[in-house]
Motif scaffolding. Sequence first.
Motif, PDB file in Angstrom:
ATOM      1  N   LEU A 198       0.844  -1.186   0.000  1.00  0.00           N
ATOM      2  CA  LEU A 198       0.000   0.000   0.000  1.00  0.00           C
ATOM      3  C   LEU A 198       0.884   1.242   0.000  1.00  0.00           C
ATOM      4  CD1 LEU A 198      -3.158   0.278   0.222  1.00  0.00           C
ATOM      5  CD2 LEU A 198      -2.789   0.811   2.632  1.00  0.00           C
ATOM      6  N   ILE A 199       0.636   2.143  -0.963  1.00  0.00           N
ATOM      7  CA  ILE A 199       1.375   3.406  -0.985  1.00  0.00           C
ATOM      8  C   ILE A 199       0.408   4.560  -1.261  1.00  0.00           C
ATOM      9  CG2 ILE A 199       3.550   2.357  -1.721  1.00  0.00           C
ATOM     10  CD1 ILE A 199       3.016   3.468  -4.523  1.00  0.00           C
ATOM     11  N   HIS A 200       0.752   5.724  -0.724  1.00  0.00           N
ATOM     12  CA  HIS A 200      -0.026   6.937  -0.963  1.00  0.00           C
ATOM     13  C   HIS A 200       0.505   7.591  -2.226  1.00  0.00           C
ATOM     14  CE1 HIS A 200      -1.105  11.233  -0.404  1.00  0.00           C
ATOM     15  NE2 HIS A 200      -2.187  10.739   0.165  1.00  0.00           N
ATOM     16  N   ILE A 201      -0.369   7.817  -3.218  1.00  0.00           N
ATOM     17  CA  ILE A 201       0.106   8.366  -4.499  1.00  0.00           C
ATOM     18  C   ILE A 201      -0.417   9.771  -4.783  1.00  0.00           C
ATOM     19  CG2 ILE A 201       0.437   6.086  -5.508  1.00  0.00           C
ATOM     20  CD1 ILE A 201      -2.160   6.513  -7.095  1.00  0.00           C
ATOM     21  N   GLY A 202      -1.198  10.330  -3.865  1.00  0.00           N
ATOM     22  CA  GLY A 202      -1.664  11.699  -4.077  1.00  0.00           C
ATOM     23  C   GLY A 202      -3.082  11.905  -3.590  1.00  0.00           C
ATOM     24  N   THR A 203      -3.730  12.946  -4.093  1.00  0.00           N
ATOM     25  CA  THR A 203      -5.111  13.238  -3.728  1.00  0.00           C
ATOM     26  C   THR A 203      -5.936  13.449  -4.995  1.00  0.00           C
ATOM     27  OG1 THR A 203      -4.683  15.625  -3.583  1.00  0.00           O
ATOM     28  CG2 THR A 203      -4.418  14.323  -1.554  1.00  0.00           C
ATOM     29  N   ASP A 204      -7.255  13.348  -4.824  1.00  0.00           N
ATOM     30  CA  ASP A 204      -8.165  13.544  -5.949  1.00  0.00           C
ATOM     31  C   ASP A 204      -9.512  13.983  -5.389  1.00  0.00           C
ATOM     32  OD1 ASP A 204      -9.158  13.643  -8.492  1.00  0.00           O
ATOM     33  OD2 ASP A 204      -8.750  11.548  -8.986  1.00  0.00           O
ATOM     34  N   LYS A 205     -10.377  14.455  -6.266  1.00  0.00           N
ATOM     35  CA  LYS A 205     -11.704  14.881  -5.853  1.00  0.00           C
ATOM     36  C   LYS A 205     -12.706  13.740  -6.040  1.00  0.00           C
ATOM     37  CE  LYS A 205     -11.126  19.248  -4.711  1.00  0.00           C
ATOM     38  NZ  LYS A 205     -11.452  19.759  -3.345  1.00  0.00           N
ATOM     39  N   LEU A 206     -13.552  13.559  -5.046  1.00  0.00           N
ATOM     40  CA  LEU A 206     -14.651  12.611  -5.139  1.00  0.00           C
ATOM     41  C   LEU A 206     -15.835  13.279  -5.839  1.00  0.00           C
ATOM     42  CD1 LEU A 206     -14.387  11.200  -1.523  1.00  0.00           C
ATOM     43  CD2 LEU A 206     -13.910   9.916  -3.620  1.00  0.00           C
ATOM     44  N   PRO A 207     -16.804  12.492  -6.309  1.00  0.00           N
ATOM     45  CA  PRO A 207     -17.970  13.078  -6.978  1.00  0.00           C
ATOM     46  C   PRO A 207     -18.725  14.102  -6.129  1.00  0.00           C
ATOM     47  CG  PRO A 207     -17.877  10.747  -7.458  1.00  0.00           C
ATOM     48  CD  PRO A 207     -16.793  11.018  -6.444  1.00  0.00           C
ATOM     49  N   ASP A 208     -18.670  13.957  -4.786  1.00  0.00           N
ATOM     50  CA  ASP A 208     -19.379  14.905  -3.921  1.00  0.00           C
ATOM     51  C   ASP A 208     -18.553  16.159  -3.634  1.00  0.00           C
ATOM     52  OD1 ASP A 208     -17.460  14.031  -2.159  1.00  0.00           O
ATOM     53  OD2 ASP A 208     -18.844  13.134  -0.716  1.00  0.00           O
ATOM     54  N   GLY A 209     -17.361  16.255  -4.242  1.00  0.00           N
ATOM     55  CA  GLY A 209     -16.522  17.424  -4.049  1.00  0.00           C
ATOM     56  C   GLY A 209     -15.503  17.304  -2.941  1.00  0.00           C
ATOM     57  N   TYR A 230      -5.450  -1.920  -7.342  1.00  0.00           N
ATOM     58  CA  TYR A 230      -6.602  -1.098  -6.973  1.00  0.00           C
ATOM     59  C   TYR A 230      -6.134   0.300  -6.580  1.00  0.00           C
ATOM     60  CZ  TYR A 230      -9.304  -5.446  -6.479  1.00  0.00           C
ATOM     61  OH  TYR A 230      -9.923  -6.649  -6.698  1.00  0.00           O
ATOM     62  N   LEU A 231      -6.971   1.272  -6.843  1.00  0.00           N
ATOM     63  CA  LEU A 231      -6.808   2.593  -6.261  1.00  0.00           C
ATOM     64  C   LEU A 231      -7.942   2.783  -5.257  1.00  0.00           C
ATOM     65  CD1 LEU A 231      -5.862   4.894  -9.292  1.00  0.00           C
ATOM     66  CD2 LEU A 231      -4.349   3.696  -7.695  1.00  0.00           C
ATOM     67  N   ILE A 232      -7.582   3.113  -4.038  1.00  0.00           N
ATOM     68  CA  ILE A 232      -8.542   3.258  -2.945  1.00  0.00           C
ATOM     69  C   ILE A 232      -8.622   4.736  -2.573  1.00  0.00           C
ATOM     70  CG2 ILE A 232      -9.175   2.483  -0.640  1.00  0.00           C
ATOM     71  CD1 ILE A 232      -8.902   0.228  -2.743  1.00  0.00           C
ATOM     72  N   TYR A 233      -9.825   5.292  -2.599  1.00  0.00           N
ATOM     73  CA  TYR A 233     -10.035   6.716  -2.337  1.00  0.00           C
ATOM     74  C   TYR A 233     -10.608   6.893  -0.930  1.00  0.00           C
ATOM     75  CZ  TYR A 233      -9.485   7.164  -7.403  1.00  0.00           C
ATOM     76  OH  TYR A 233      -8.992   7.118  -8.685  1.00  0.00           O
ATOM     77  N   VAL A 234      -9.839   7.550  -0.063  1.00  0.00           N
ATOM     78  CA  VAL A 234     -10.235   7.744   1.333  1.00  0.00           C
ATOM     79  C   VAL A 234     -10.591   9.210   1.565  1.00  0.00           C
ATOM     80  CG1 VAL A 234      -9.536   7.548   3.747  1.00  0.00           C
ATOM     81  CG2 VAL A 234      -8.730   5.858   2.065  1.00  0.00           C
ATOM     82  N   ASP A 235     -11.832   9.454   1.912  1.00  0.00           N
ATOM     83  CA  ASP A 235     -12.321  10.805   2.175  1.00  0.00           C
ATOM     84  C   ASP A 235     -11.534  11.427   3.326  1.00  0.00           C
ATOM     85  OD1 ASP A 235     -13.936  12.997   3.238  1.00  0.00           O
ATOM     86  OD2 ASP A 235     -15.565  12.249   1.985  1.00  0.00           O
ATOM     87  N   GLN A 236     -10.904  12.589   3.088  1.00  0.00           N
ATOM     88  CA  GLN A 236     -10.093  13.232   4.115  1.00  0.00           C
ATOM     89  C   GLN A 236     -10.922  13.772   5.282  1.00  0.00           C
ATOM     90  OE1 GLN A 236      -7.671  16.224   2.174  1.00  0.00           O
ATOM     91  NE2 GLN A 236      -6.053  14.750   1.698  1.00  0.00           N
ATOM     92  N   GLU A 237     -12.199  14.041   5.042  1.00  0.00           N
ATOM     93  CA  GLU A 237     -13.053  14.556   6.110  1.00  0.00           C
ATOM     94  C   GLU A 237     -13.644  13.424   6.943  1.00  0.00           C
ATOM     95  OE1 GLU A 237     -15.984  17.446   4.865  1.00  0.00           O
ATOM     96  OE2 GLU A 237     -14.728  18.096   3.189  1.00  0.00           O
ATOM     97  N   GLU A 238     -14.095  12.377   6.284  1.00  0.00           N
ATOM     98  CA  GLU A 238     -14.794  11.304   6.991  1.00  0.00           C
ATOM     99  C   GLU A 238     -13.892  10.130   7.348  1.00  0.00           C
ATOM    100  OE1 GLU A 238     -18.505  10.191   5.180  1.00  0.00           O
ATOM    101  OE2 GLU A 238     -18.777  12.172   4.306  1.00  0.00           O
ATOM    102  N   HIS A 239     -12.698  10.081   6.761  1.00  0.00           N
ATOM    103  CA  HIS A 239     -11.741   9.000   7.016  1.00  0.00           C
ATOM    104  C   HIS A 239     -12.342   7.629   6.711  1.00  0.00           C
ATOM    105  CE1 HIS A 239      -9.170  12.026   8.789  1.00  0.00           C
ATOM    106  NE2 HIS A 239     -10.140  12.373   9.622  1.00  0.00           N
ATOM    107  N   LEU A 240     -13.098   7.564   5.633  1.00  0.00           N
ATOM    108  CA  LEU A 240     -13.687   6.318   5.171  1.00  0.00           C
ATOM    109  C   LEU A 240     -13.388   6.128   3.688  1.00  0.00           C
ATOM    110  CD1 LEU A 240     -17.245   6.529   6.805  1.00  0.00           C
ATOM    111  CD2 LEU A 240     -15.420   4.932   7.454  1.00  0.00           C
ATOM    112  N   VAL A 241     -13.233   4.876   3.276  1.00  0.00           N
ATOM    113  CA  VAL A 241     -13.110   4.578   1.849  1.00  0.00           C
ATOM    114  C   VAL A 241     -14.424   4.952   1.180  1.00  0.00           C
ATOM    115  CG1 VAL A 241     -12.831   2.754   0.129  1.00  0.00           C
ATOM    116  CG2 VAL A 241     -11.447   2.720   2.215  1.00  0.00           C
ATOM    117  N   LYS A 242     -14.371   5.754   0.128  1.00  0.00           N
ATOM    118  CA  LYS A 242     -15.593   6.190  -0.537  1.00  0.00           C
ATOM    119  C   LYS A 242     -15.644   5.780  -2.016  1.00  0.00           C
ATOM    120  CE  LYS A 242     -17.959   8.113   2.699  1.00  0.00           C
ATOM    121  NZ  LYS A 242     -18.459   9.480   2.562  1.00  0.00           N
ATOM    122  N   GLN A 243     -14.534   5.254  -2.534  1.00  0.00           N
ATOM    123  CA  GLN A 243     -14.516   4.893  -3.946  1.00  0.00           C
ATOM    124  C   GLN A 243     -13.316   3.973  -4.181  1.00  0.00           C
ATOM    125  OE1 GLN A 243     -15.383   7.963  -7.170  1.00  0.00           O
ATOM    126  NE2 GLN A 243     -13.202   7.692  -7.523  1.00  0.00           N
TER     127      GLN A 243
END
Length: 241
Positions: free
Chosen positions: A139-150, A171-184
Motif C-alpha cells: 500500500l502506498i499513498h500516491i496523491g489526492t483527488d476529488k470525489l464526486p461529492d466534491g 486497486y486505487l482506494i479513495y479515502v475521504d479526508q473529512e470522513e476517514h472512510l473509503v468512498k470509492q
Amino acid sequence: MKLAIKIKSLLLFSILFTGSINTQAQNPTEKAKEIALEVMEQMGGVKNWNNTHFIKWDFGKRTLYWDKWTGDVRVENPEQNLVVLVNINTLKGKAFKNGELVKNTEEIQKLLEQGKKWWINDSYWLTMPWKLLDPGVQLIHIGTDKLPDGHTADVLQMTFENVGVTPENKYLIYVDQEEHLVKQWSYFPKFNDKTPKFTMAWNNYQNAGNVLLSFDRLNGTFGPKNVVVSKQIEDKIFTAL
C-alpha cells in the motif's frame, strides 16, 4: 548554570521540532499505513472487527455465511443448485449438488476450491477496508483527488505480493479526508493497465454488529447486499444441507 539549561532547552526544542517535521513528511508507505489505520478506527476499530463472529450476506446470486473465528464458510449458489461447505483455512468440507451429497473425491476437491474462490471474491467486496494492511498487501499513498461529492480524497495504490488468487491486480482506494472512510475504488486487472476496468462508489456505510460495513450501495445493483452480523448461528449451517 542558567546558560547551560537554556542551551539544553534549545537543543531539546530543536530535536522535537525536527522530529515533528519528519513525521509530517512521511514516505508514501508510512502515510498509506497511517491512513489505513484511521479508516479501520473510523469503522469501529480492529478489536471490534476481530470480535465480529458470524457474517451472512448476498453477492450476486450467491448467499454466503462466514464464521470469521473458525474459517468455516457456506456458499449457496441456487443458479447451479449447489451448496458448498468449506473451511477456507484447511480446504476441507463437503458439497451438495441437486440436493445430493457429492461423493466423487476429485469433484469434491474442485468444488471446495471453487467455494473458497467465491468467498475470496465476495468477501473482498464487503470487507476490503479491513484488509488494507493484510500480509502481502503493498500500500502506498500516491496523491489526492476529488470525489464526486466534491470532497478531497487521499488515493492509495494497493497491489499484492504472492497472495490471493489474482496477485496481478491493482486497486486505487479513495479515502475521504473529512470522513476517514473509503468512498470509492478503481480496479485494474493488471498492474501496468492505464485505465481501470471499473471505478465504483464504496458508500452507504451501516452498523453491522459493532463495526461499519458498506453494503446495499447506492450507485447500482452490484455489490454485497442484505448483510447480517450475529453472535450466534445454527451449527448445521456449516455442516448440513
